[in-house]
Design a protein around this motif. Structure first.
Motif, short mmCIF file in Angstrom:
data_model
loop_
_atom_site.label_atom_id
_atom_site.label_comp_id
_atom_site.label_asym_id
_atom_site.label_seq_id
_atom_site.Cartn_x
_atom_site.Cartn_y
_atom_site.Cartn_z
N GLY A 99 17.02 -32.73 1.32
CA GLY A 99 17.92 -32.29 2.39
C GLY A 99 19.23 -31.73 1.87
N SER A 100 19.62 -32.12 0.65
CA SER A 100 20.91 -31.63 0.13
C SER A 100 20.84 -30.19 -0.38
CB SER A 100 21.40 -32.56 -0.98
OG SER A 100 20.51 -32.53 -2.07
N GLN A 101 19.63 -29.62 -0.42
CA GLN A 101 19.54 -28.22 -0.87
C GLN A 101 20.21 -27.26 0.11
OE1 GLN A 101 15.49 -26.87 -1.17
NE2 GLN A 101 14.96 -27.57 0.88
N TYR A 102 20.38 -27.69 1.33
CA TYR A 102 21.07 -26.85 2.31
C TYR A 102 22.58 -26.94 2.14
CZ TYR A 102 16.46 -26.76 4.43
OH TYR A 102 15.12 -26.59 4.64
N LEU A 103 23.06 -28.05 1.51
CA LEU A 103 24.51 -28.20 1.33
C LEU A 103 24.96 -27.74 -0.04
CD1 LEU A 103 24.96 -31.75 2.89
CD2 LEU A 103 25.61 -29.57 3.91
N PHE A 104 24.18 -28.10 -1.08
CA PHE A 104 24.58 -27.79 -2.46
C PHE A 104 23.55 -26.87 -3.11
CE2 PHE A 104 25.81 -32.27 -1.59
CZ PHE A 104 27.19 -32.11 -1.54
N THR A 105 24.09 -25.99 -3.95
CA THR A 105 23.19 -25.09 -4.66
C THR A 105 22.90 -25.61 -6.07
OG1 THR A 105 25.11 -23.79 -5.34
CG2 THR A 105 23.89 -23.02 -3.40
N GLU A 106 23.79 -26.39 -6.62
CA GLU A 106 23.59 -26.91 -7.98
C GLU A 106 22.72 -28.18 -7.95
OE1 GLU A 106 27.29 -27.61 -9.87
OE2 GLU A 106 27.98 -25.56 -9.59
N THR A 107 21.90 -28.32 -8.96
CA THR A 107 20.99 -29.46 -9.05
C THR A 107 21.75 -30.76 -9.30
OG1 THR A 107 19.35 -27.97 -10.00
CG2 THR A 107 18.92 -30.32 -10.20
N THR A 108 22.83 -30.70 -10.07
CA THR A 108 23.60 -31.90 -10.39
C THR A 108 24.17 -32.53 -9.14
OG1 THR A 108 24.20 -30.85 -12.48
CG2 THR A 108 25.44 -32.80 -11.84
N ALA A 109 24.73 -31.70 -8.28
CA ALA A 109 25.31 -32.20 -7.03
C ALA A 109 24.23 -32.77 -6.12
CB ALA A 109 26.06 -31.07 -6.33
N ARG A 110 23.07 -32.15 -6.13
CA ARG A 110 21.98 -32.65 -5.30
C ARG A 110 21.50 -34.02 -5.79
NH1 ARG A 110 17.54 -28.14 -5.13
NH2 ARG A 110 16.52 -29.68 -3.79
N VAL A 111 21.39 -34.18 -7.14
CA VAL A 111 20.94 -35.47 -7.71
C VAL A 111 21.97 -36.56 -7.41
CG1 VAL A 111 20.51 -36.69 -9.87
CG2 VAL A 111 19.50 -34.45 -9.49
N ILE A 112 23.27 -36.23 -7.57
CA ILE A 112 24.32 -37.23 -7.31
C ILE A 112 24.30 -37.66 -5.85
CG2 ILE A 112 26.82 -37.56 -7.20
CD1 ILE A 112 27.02 -35.90 -9.75
N SER A 113 24.16 -36.71 -4.95
CA SER A 113 24.13 -37.07 -3.53
C SER A 113 22.89 -37.89 -3.20
CB SER A 113 24.18 -35.82 -2.66
OG SER A 113 23.02 -35.04 -2.85
N ALA A 114 21.75 -37.61 -3.86
CA ALA A 114 20.51 -38.37 -3.62
C ALA A 114 20.65 -39.80 -4.15
CB ALA A 114 19.34 -37.67 -4.27
N VAL A 115 21.31 -39.96 -5.34
CA VAL A 115 21.51 -41.31 -5.92
C VAL A 115 22.42 -42.13 -5.01
CG1 VAL A 115 22.61 -42.53 -7.83
CG2 VAL A 115 21.03 -40.67 -8.30
N ILE A 116 23.48 -41.47 -4.48
CA ILE A 116 24.40 -42.20 -3.59
C ILE A 116 23.67 -42.65 -2.32
CG2 ILE A 116 26.43 -41.92 -2.12
CD1 ILE A 116 27.58 -40.10 -4.33
#
Length: 199
Positions: A158-175
């Motif tokens: 779901g974070s692919q719609y908010l962030f384009t970078e993979t690092t930000a997506r992984v951090i948001s998924a871990v949180i």
């Protein structure tokens, strides 16, 4: 108990001199006993009765040495203690008493054990309860892991719609997965507290 002396060299020498010097005044029986002691190989023993006869003879005839001088290097002869054989009836009775006491002790220890209850329902019922509790724990852990993994996957996708970078997506998924995991743990702990608090 001591009943004789083990004679030493001093006794042998003095008695040999005494037998050679004395005339017929030495009683024949005492002479024979002393000669028999001297003929024996070492260790030779002098009985108390012979020692008393010799002492009486030395005192009566007024010899210049005394019995204690003869026995200066001698020692008491202590015979070995021979243990008397045990009475077989007594041994059998003691064995019966020991067996009776052992049976009483065994019965006292096992008086609250009911073998029929164990074979009928004890072991299988206990085993079934243990399997159910292990099954519940395994299901709970599996449920926790699936929930955390699903929360991670959903938030990553779901974070692919908010962030384009993979690092930000992984951090948001871990949180997101951590928050869901902590919530699951809280619910699990509260449930366990409730179960443990029940009488």
């Amino acid at each position: 108990m001591a009943s004789s002396f083990v004679v030493g060299d001093q006794f042998r020498n003095k008695v040999t001199e005494l037998l050679q010097k004395t005339d017929a005044s030495l009683p024949q029986r005492l002479r024979l006993e002393l000669e028999e002691i001297l003929e024996k190989p070492e260790p030779a023993t002098l009985s108390f009765s012979t020692a008393r006869k010799l002492k009486t003879y030395l005192q009566d005839t007024g010899h210049p040495f005394y019995l204690h001088e003869l026995l200066e290097d001698s020692s008491l002869h202590l015979p070995e203690f021979v243990k008397p054989p045990r009475n077989p009836e007594l041994v059998a009775r003691l064995e019966r008493i020991k067996n009776k006491l052992a049976n009483e002790e065994y019965n006292r220890i096992t008086r609250n054990v009911n073998t029929q209850e164990i074979t009928r329902s004890g072991t299988l019922a206990d085993f079934g309860r243990q399997v159910r509790s292990v099954k519940a724990v395994v299901v709970t852990i599996f449920n926790f892991l699936v929930t955390v993994v699903a929360a991670f996957a959903c938030s990553y996708m779901g974070s692919q719609y908010l962030f384009t970078e993979t690092t930000a997506r992984v951090i948001s998924a871990v949180i997101a997965a951590s928050v869901v995991g902590l919530a699951e743990l809280y619910v699990l702990v509260r449930t366990m507290e409730g179960e443990l608090g029940e009488p």
